[in-house]
Design a protein around this motif. Structure first.
Motif: not given
Length: 282
Positions: A178-203
């Protein structure tokens, strides 16, 4: 409606109108829709096939180069009426098509695309062919800009992109390419207010190339290595260039296990509250 054989530049506005036409071999129709439109030629060999993007019951898209995710129905959620639209199925169908043609590139035009489930590459069930994901830019001020091409993971656990892992993050037996270029990868978690246990890329046992990518709003950014099919494993020959991390609030922005012969340069970390920025484990 039935067309004359090999009619040229008959225009319709939508893919639904296209599908309603009874074509003959060689008929050509132009769909004018700005998102899913294009030039289609009727091919009898493709009658009965509908992949929701490049083939519609014989009508076969004519194109060169990258596949556009909007052809498969992905929607920009910045547009009124699309705010909650989940493009996961559309992205998945596009990736399945690219795998069927032995690999290629998937283009995300400037916009915001929501994805509720993990996209898997490699492993026993993921995309095995070489894939490139790319967009129209990755620069952003976290939380203050809608620019560039943004892929937002709306799941509340797990990871956005899995490379050679199963749903539990356990490594599998096949490589992901896999190659990834020129992208923004976002979750919906936020520090202290919505600390979801989510990872962007797991390999696991994969050799990805990331260039000009922004990652934000996850508990962890990039995690490679761990245990799986080959036991404790390494992640050599990784390539990371010009990567920006923001609002990472868990353990690390980047953790690589045994990153032998890898390139890591131009890493920017801002506004993060994680335990470690970059961790290299031998």
């Amino acid at each position: 409606m039935k067309l004359n054989s090999k009619s040229i530049n008959y225009n319709v506005q939508t893919v639904d109108e296209l599908v309603s036409l009874d074509g003959l071999e060689g008929d050509t129709v132009v769909v004018t829709d700005e998102n899913r439109g294009g030039v289609f030629v009727y091919r009898e060999d493709n009658v009965g096939t509908n992949n929701e993007g490049t083939i519609f019951n014989g009508w076969t898209r004519q194109y060169e180069g990258a596949v556009n995710v909007k052809w498969f129905g992905a929607k920009d959620t910045r547009i009124t009426g699309n705010e909650s639209y989940d493009s996961y199925t559309n992205i998945y169908n596009a990736l399945q098509f690219i795998e069927s043609i032995n690999g290629g590139s998937l283009y995300f035009p400037s916009g915001t695309y929501k994805c509720s489930q993990t996209l898997y590459f490699g492993g026993n069930t993921g995309i095995d062919e070489p894939i490139k994901l790319f967009g129209d830019g990755h620069q952003m001020d976290f939380g203050n800009s809608d620019g560039g091409s943004r892929l937002i993971f709306t799941g509340t656990t797990g990871f956005l992109i899995g490379l050679n892992v199963d749903s539990s993050g356990v490594g599998q037996s096949l490589f992901a390419r896999l190659t990834i270029e020129d992208l923004i990868l976002l979750g919906t978690g936020e520090p202290t207010t919505n600390e979801l246990d989510i990872t962007c890329i797991k390999g696991y046992r994969s050799r990805p190339t990331l260039s000009r990518v922004t990652i934000g709003n996850f508990s962890n950014g990039i995690t490679f290595g761990g245990t799986g099919y080959y036991g404790s494993d390494y992640s050599d020959l990784n390539n990371y260039t010009n990567i920006r991390f923001g609002n990472i609030y868990g353990n690390h922005c980047m953790k690589l296990s045994g990153a032998d012969n890898s390139t890591i340069q131009g890493i920017y970390i801002e506004g993060c509250d994680c335990s470690t920025g970059i961790e290299i484990v031998s």
